[in-house]
Design an enzyme around this catalytic site. Structure first.
Site, PDB file in Angstrom:
ATOM      1  NE  ARG A 164      -4.199   2.436   1.070  1.00 45.05           N
ATOM      2  CZ  ARG A 164      -4.489   2.675   1.312  1.00 45.05           C
ATOM      3  NH1 ARG A 164      -5.205   1.817   2.600  1.00 45.05           N
ATOM      4  NH2 ARG A 164      -5.901   3.453   1.279  1.00 45.05           N
ATOM      5  NE  ARG A 176      -8.160   0.642  -1.439  1.00 41.04           N
ATOM      6  CZ  ARG A 176      -8.244   2.659  -1.463  1.00 41.04           C
ATOM      7  NH1 ARG A 176      -8.586   2.912   0.321  1.00 41.04           N
ATOM      8  NH2 ARG A 176      -8.388   3.450  -1.797  1.00 41.04           N
ATOM      9  CG  ASP A 198      -8.849   0.545   3.392  1.00 46.94           C
ATOM     10  OD1 ASP A 198      -7.617   1.327   4.070  1.00 46.94           O
ATOM     11  OD2 ASP A 198      -9.839   0.465   3.105  1.00 46.94           O
ATOM     12  CG  ASP A 202     -10.445   1.913   6.572  1.00 46.75           C
ATOM     13  OD1 ASP A 202      -9.927   2.435   6.580  1.00 46.75           O
ATOM     14  OD2 ASP A 202     -11.504   0.953   5.672  1.00 46.75           O
TER      15      ASP A 202
END
Length: 176
Positions: free
Chosen positions: A85, A96, A99, A101
């Site tokens: 990334r 991507r 990821d 979060d």
């Protein structure tokens, strides 16, 4: 320690690893970062926002973190970088390799240039809510220092279920 919920997603291979393999390795790294980490199944989901890309592999991880939300953000950014990334080169909501979060950080509310908690889009994303509901159902009684997941977060499984039922259809399927 703070109970956290992380959303993970991947739709791009990296260094010969498929999105599923990347998620599996990210889970190993998160197991070392979080206490009593629990993981949902992997769900294959149609991309939102930028639809002209491969389907995503998504899941949720919950566990307890000893440190601040900003420290956690820094550490998950390092995990993301290990799997290719590079935020400076990507298209927002585009493909991507990894990821991660921070969806929830206990009961905290954070609003800064680099972090918003609860995640600003958590309640509109079936690809987060579906695996989150799975974690809450399966692991609600997992504890750390006498606190369970269900008692350490602002959303109950009933609330998540109601929110999911109110969303327009989003193609979220359990990975086979």
């Amino acid at each position: 320690m703070t109970c956290v919920v992380l959303g993970l997603g991947s739709n791009k291979s990296f260094d010969g690893l498929s999105p599923s393999e990347i998620l599996n390795r990210a889970c190993s790294a998160l197991s070392e970062l979080l206490h009593n980490a629990v993981f949902s199944s992997v769900y294959v989901t149609k991309p939102m926002y930028v639809e002209d890309q491969e389907y995503f592999h998504n899941m949720v991880c919950a566990g307890w973190y000893e440190g601040s939300a900003m420290e956690l953000l820094d550490r998950i950014h390092k995990i993301e970088a290990c799997y290719g990334r590079n935020r400076s080169l990507e298209v927002r909501y585009g493909c991507r390799s990894l990821d991660i979060d921070i969806e929830l950080f206990g009961m905290e509310k954070i609003s800064s240039d680099v972090l918003t908690v609860p995640h600003e889009k958590i309640l509109e994303r079936s690809f987060v809510l579906t695996p989150f509901l799975e974690v809450l159902k399966k692991y609600a009684d997992i504890e750390c220092e006498g606190c369970s997941i269900k008692d350490s977060l602002p959303f109950s499984k009933e609330y998540i279920k109601k929110q999911l039922d109110s969303l327009p259809f989003q193609d979220v399927r359990l990975q086979k």
